[in-house]
Design a protein around this motif. Sequence first.
Motif, PDB file in Angstrom:
ATOM      1  N   UNK A   3       7.143  40.117 -93.668  1.00 47.51           N
ATOM      2  CA  UNK A   3       7.053  41.232 -92.957  1.00 47.51           C
ATOM      3  C   UNK A   3       6.662  42.740 -93.759  1.00 47.51           C
ATOM      4  N   UNK A   4       7.477  42.540 -94.988  1.00 49.16           N
ATOM      5  CA  UNK A   4       7.251  43.624 -95.934  1.00 49.16           C
ATOM      6  C   UNK A   4       5.898  43.389 -96.578  1.00 49.16           C
ATOM      7  N   UNK A   5       5.474  42.276 -96.927  1.00 49.79           N
ATOM      8  CA  UNK A   5       4.043  42.046 -97.528  1.00 49.79           C
ATOM      9  C   UNK A   5       3.077  42.601 -96.407  1.00 49.79           C
ATOM     10  N   UNK A   6       3.268  42.182 -95.203  1.00 49.96           N
ATOM     11  CA  UNK A   6       2.306  42.707 -94.253  1.00 49.96           C
ATOM     12  C   UNK A   6       2.096  44.359 -94.383  1.00 49.96           C
ATOM     13  N   UNK A   7       3.344  45.060 -94.099  1.00 47.83           N
ATOM     14  CA  UNK A   7       3.197  46.268 -94.155  1.00 47.83           C
ATOM     15  C   UNK A   7       2.617  46.974 -95.148  1.00 47.83           C
ATOM     16  N   UNK A   8       2.832  46.438 -96.505  1.00 50.72           N
ATOM     17  CA  UNK A   8       2.347  47.027 -97.778  1.00 50.72           C
ATOM     18  C   UNK A   8       0.905  46.638 -98.066  1.00 50.72           C
ATOM     19  N   UNK A   9       0.429  45.659 -97.646  1.00 50.58           N
ATOM     20  CA  UNK A   9      -0.808  45.010 -97.854  1.00 50.58           C
ATOM     21  C   UNK A   9      -1.884  45.329 -96.802  1.00 50.58           C
ATOM     22  N   UNK A  10      -1.493  44.943 -95.471  1.00 52.73           N
ATOM     23  CA  UNK A  10      -2.293  45.116 -94.444  1.00 52.73           C
ATOM     24  C   UNK A  10      -2.234  46.252 -93.636  1.00 52.73           C
ATOM     25  N   UNK A  11      -1.001  46.733 -93.425  1.00 53.88           N
ATOM     26  CA  UNK A  11      -0.979  47.920 -92.528  1.00 53.88           C
ATOM     27  C   UNK A  11      -1.553  49.060 -92.926  1.00 53.88           C
ATOM     28  N   UNK A  12      -1.645  49.610 -94.224  1.00 55.12           N
ATOM     29  CA  UNK A  12      -2.174  50.556 -94.462  1.00 55.12           C
ATOM     30  C   UNK A  12      -3.616  51.107 -93.922  1.00 55.12           C
ATOM     31  N   UNK A  13      -4.255  50.157 -93.873  1.00 56.08           N
ATOM     32  CA  UNK A  13      -5.733  50.438 -93.157  1.00 56.08           C
ATOM     33  C   UNK A  13      -5.547  50.273 -91.480  1.00 56.08           C
ATOM     34  N   UNK A  14      -4.602  50.286 -90.950  1.00 57.87           N
ATOM     35  CA  UNK A  14      -4.613  50.270 -89.322  1.00 57.87           C
ATOM     36  C   UNK A  14      -3.915  51.605 -88.751  1.00 57.87           C
ATOM     37  N   UNK A  15      -4.752  52.096 -87.979  1.00 54.16           N
ATOM     38  CA  UNK A  15      -4.331  53.630 -87.226  1.00 54.16           C
ATOM     39  C   UNK A  15      -4.276  52.963 -85.891  1.00 54.16           C
ATOM     40  N   UNK A  16      -3.014  52.584 -85.224  1.00 56.77           N
ATOM     41  CA  UNK A  16      -3.055  52.082 -84.169  1.00 56.77           C
ATOM     42  C   UNK A  16      -3.251  52.691 -82.822  1.00 56.77           C
ATOM     43  N   UNK A  17      -3.971  52.039 -81.837  1.00 57.26           N
ATOM     44  CA  UNK A  17      -4.206  52.593 -80.767  1.00 57.26           C
ATOM     45  C   UNK A  17      -3.373  51.966 -79.603  1.00 57.26           C
ATOM     46  N   UNK A  18      -3.482  50.747 -79.878  1.00 60.87           N
ATOM     47  CA  UNK A  18      -2.513  49.816 -78.813  1.00 60.87           C
ATOM     48  C   UNK A  18      -1.523  49.049 -79.543  1.00 60.87           C
ATOM     49  N   UNK A  19      -0.398  48.349 -79.136  1.00 61.10           N
ATOM     50  CA  UNK A  19       0.345  47.653 -79.876  1.00 61.10           C
ATOM     51  C   UNK A  19       0.885  46.833 -78.679  1.00 61.10           C
TER      52      UNK A  19
END
Length: 264
Positions: free
Chosen positions: A111-127
């Motif tokens: 979970x932490x890996x996804x948040x630090x490595x993948x999530x920074x490029x996402x500006x969510x519109x729908x979840x």
Amino acid sequence: MTATDRTLSPSQVNAFLECPAAWYFGNVLRLPEPTTEGLAIGRAVHTAAALLLTARRDGRQLAGEEIDDAINIACNLHIPTIAMADPQTEEEDAEQIADRHGAEDQARALSLLWWTAAAPSIQPAEIEMSITGQIAGIPINAVIDIVDESRMIVDIKTASKRPNGISPAHRLQVTTYAMLYAPCDESHAVRLDVLTKTKTPAYVKLQTGLAEADYAYAESIYPLVAEAMDEGLYLPHRGGNLCSRRHCAYWQACEAEYGGTVRP
């Protein structure tokens, strides 16, 4: 129920293609399916991602402790659901408890890996967006993990090893999402975020556009699977990668129904 009455999902179709017999035991006979370690970890990662992205969408700037709290909530929700066998000895009980702690540590790390490595490029519109529609006349229900503000569809997966590419099952899944979410966009971009449960966890981003062949496959396979389900021919796929006592919750029912032996 006829094919035109049946509502499907991409996960149902992929499960049926993997093993019609296992799909039958779970979806027709409704036999219980214990929560495996892998399933619990995957659910925890998805819940953590949803909590963290919801906070971002709401304009909150998350600090370290808040990130840890969201991941803890996700792990506490899902890791305790892992099925544990009745221990015959204290050693067996201790081993199962240790395995559950190991699963929790892995879920936190992924979970932490996804948040630090993948999530920074996402500006969510729908979840976790629920969506319905039809493909080739078959009603479809699906849940899209993430749609960002650029309308890119993002799907999160956990895997035991590093993927070589997007598998046919995952390609059908993201194609379905695109066809339901943006049916007029023939060049829709999709992204698969894969987190590997290896000794050193890794993040792999697989991004692609969809081609005419992807849409054609979805339009062919949904009515064919619906028809096969209605025919009631539920063959066991004993040669499949997931056909084993370790990976299939229905192996005992399968041996009782069809005979033969499911491998350990």
